[in-house]
Write a protein that holds these residues in place. Structure first.
Motif, PDB file in Angstrom:
ATOM      1  N   ARG A 258       0.864  -1.167  -0.144  1.00  0.00           N
ATOM      2  CA  ARG A 258       0.006   0.080  -0.009  1.00  0.00           C
ATOM      3  C   ARG A 258       0.879   1.300  -0.070  1.00  0.00           C
ATOM      4  O   ARG A 258       0.261   2.310  -0.158  1.00  0.00           O
ATOM      5  CB  ARG A 258      -0.943  -0.056   1.225  1.00  0.00           C
ATOM      6  N   GLY A 259       2.288   1.172   0.336  1.00  0.00           N
ATOM      7  CA  GLY A 259       2.845   2.069   0.227  1.00  0.00           C
ATOM      8  C   GLY A 259       3.186   3.047   1.452  1.00  0.00           C
ATOM      9  O   GLY A 259       2.772   2.486   2.846  1.00  0.00           O
ATOM     10  N   PHE A 260       3.446   4.241   1.336  1.00  0.00           N
ATOM     11  CA  PHE A 260       3.744   5.148   2.431  1.00  0.00           C
ATOM     12  C   PHE A 260       2.661   6.104   2.754  1.00  0.00           C
ATOM     13  O   PHE A 260       1.879   6.393   2.059  1.00  0.00           O
ATOM     14  CB  PHE A 260       5.082   6.052   2.176  1.00  0.00           C
ATOM     15  N   LEU A 261       2.695   6.333   4.171  1.00  0.00           N
ATOM     16  CA  LEU A 261       1.706   7.287   4.852  1.00  0.00           C
ATOM     17  C   LEU A 261       2.305   8.105   5.963  1.00  0.00           C
ATOM     18  O   LEU A 261       3.118   7.514   6.229  1.00  0.00           O
ATOM     19  CB  LEU A 261       0.289   6.962   4.821  1.00  0.00           C
ATOM     20  N   ALA A 262       1.759   9.326   6.179  1.00  0.00           N
ATOM     21  CA  ALA A 262       2.040  10.159   7.278  1.00  0.00           C
ATOM     22  C   ALA A 262       1.417   9.393   8.581  1.00  0.00           C
ATOM     23  O   ALA A 262       0.617   8.958   8.345  1.00  0.00           O
ATOM     24  CB  ALA A 262       1.563  11.507   7.260  1.00  0.00           C
ATOM     25  N   ALA A 263       2.568   8.935   9.422  1.00  0.00           N
ATOM     26  CA  ALA A 263       2.156   8.249  10.559  1.00  0.00           C
ATOM     27  C   ALA A 263       0.994   8.883  11.335  1.00  0.00           C
ATOM     28  O   ALA A 263       1.108  10.060  11.502  1.00  0.00           O
ATOM     29  CB  ALA A 263       3.488   8.088  11.430  1.00  0.00           C
ATOM     30  N   PRO A 264       0.170   7.899  11.450  1.00  0.00           N
ATOM     31  CA  PRO A 264      -1.021   8.239  12.171  1.00  0.00           C
ATOM     32  C   PRO A 264      -0.793   8.850  13.472  1.00  0.00           C
ATOM     33  O   PRO A 264       0.225   8.339  14.263  1.00  0.00           O
ATOM     34  CB  PRO A 264      -2.042   7.140  12.245  1.00  0.00           C
ATOM     35  N   LEU A 265      -1.638   9.692  14.408  1.00  0.00           N
ATOM     36  CA  LEU A 265      -1.425   9.706  15.647  1.00  0.00           C
ATOM     37  C   LEU A 265      -2.243   8.766  16.498  1.00  0.00           C
ATOM     38  O   LEU A 265      -3.587   9.304  16.360  1.00  0.00           O
ATOM     39  CB  LEU A 265      -1.749  11.278  16.104  1.00  0.00           C
ATOM     40  N   THR A 266      -1.552   8.089  17.338  1.00  0.00           N
ATOM     41  CA  THR A 266      -2.530   6.832  17.920  1.00  0.00           C
ATOM     42  C   THR A 266      -1.972   6.841  19.303  1.00  0.00           C
ATOM     43  O   THR A 266      -0.686   7.449  19.640  1.00  0.00           O
ATOM     44  CB  THR A 266      -2.204   5.525  17.195  1.00  0.00           C
TER      45      THR A 266
END
Length: 219
Positions: A69-77
């Motif tokens: 699925r590739g890269f994404l800005a890390a979610p705030l969890t």
């Protein structure tokens, strides 16, 4: 969003700096999927150095990489916050201990910044002042490796800072004002261990506020 072309300096370092800025300032918001073709075109670079930078930032916790699925800005969890804040607290305490006290002229700087923070007119101004306050507190640390790790961890924390303070709808955070004051009082007394303990309490409080904010927003 207009993104300036990268034109000079060390390509890898400049790409990393630009991406960190986009991530920390929210131009690439938490959870946003990163289109490598679009982003490489906007930055004026090829996909190869961009991908290398994204992989490095995934190691820093700013980027998430999902198979197929590739890269994404890390979610705030909640889980990520529970990991991040204790690390930053431990690094700052280590830096403060290794600095062997805070010089008097730096204590004056801390007090001045503390006053500025209390009357900060905007959230952005408060954020900048808060970062300067912490950097001045740690400025006696000469361990370059530790300082590098601190900056990387601060980038992660900064994203939570903006989310937490923004949801709270007020600044400065009253609890942070009192906690900064407690650190300065211990520094003024020459009690490094008390200052470190106050600093740990400050980051513990910051983490709890971040977790509460995330819980309210389904993080």
């Amino acid at each position: 969003m207009a993104i300036q072309l990268i034109t000079r300096g060390s390509l890898r370092d400049e790409i990393l700096d630009r991406l960190r800025s986009l991530l920390v300032e929210g131009d690439l918001p938490p959870g946003a999927r990163i289109n490598e073709s679009t982003l490489s075109r906007e930055l004026g670079i090829s996909r190869t150095p961009l991908r290398e930078a994204l992989l490095l930032l995934s190691g820093e916790g700013l980027i998430a990489c999902e198979p197929a699925r590739g890269f994404l800005a890390a979610p705030l969890t909640v889980d990520r916050a529970r990991d991040a804040f204790p690390i930053l607290a431990a690094l700052e305490v280590l830096a403060l201990r290794s600095s062997k006290g805070v010089a008097l002229h730096r204590l004056d700087q801390l007090r001045s910044l503390h006053s500025e923070y209390e009357s900060a007119p905007t959230l952005e101004a408060a954020r900048v002042i808060d970062e300067r306050w912490h950097r001045v507190l740690m400025s006696g640390c000469s361990n370059e490796s530790l300082n590098v790790q601190l900056e990387r961890q601060r980038a992660i924390e900064r994203r939570y800072w903006l989310a937490t303070a923004g949801v709270a709808g007020r600044w400065p955070q009253p609890s942070w004002v009192f906690q900064h004051a407690a650190v300065m009082e211990a520094v003024d007394d020459g009690d490094t261990e008390a200052a470190c303990a106050a600093l740990e309490r400050h980051w513990g409080s910051s983490m709890r506020e971040a977790l509460s904010s995330l819980a309210r927003n389904g993080g």
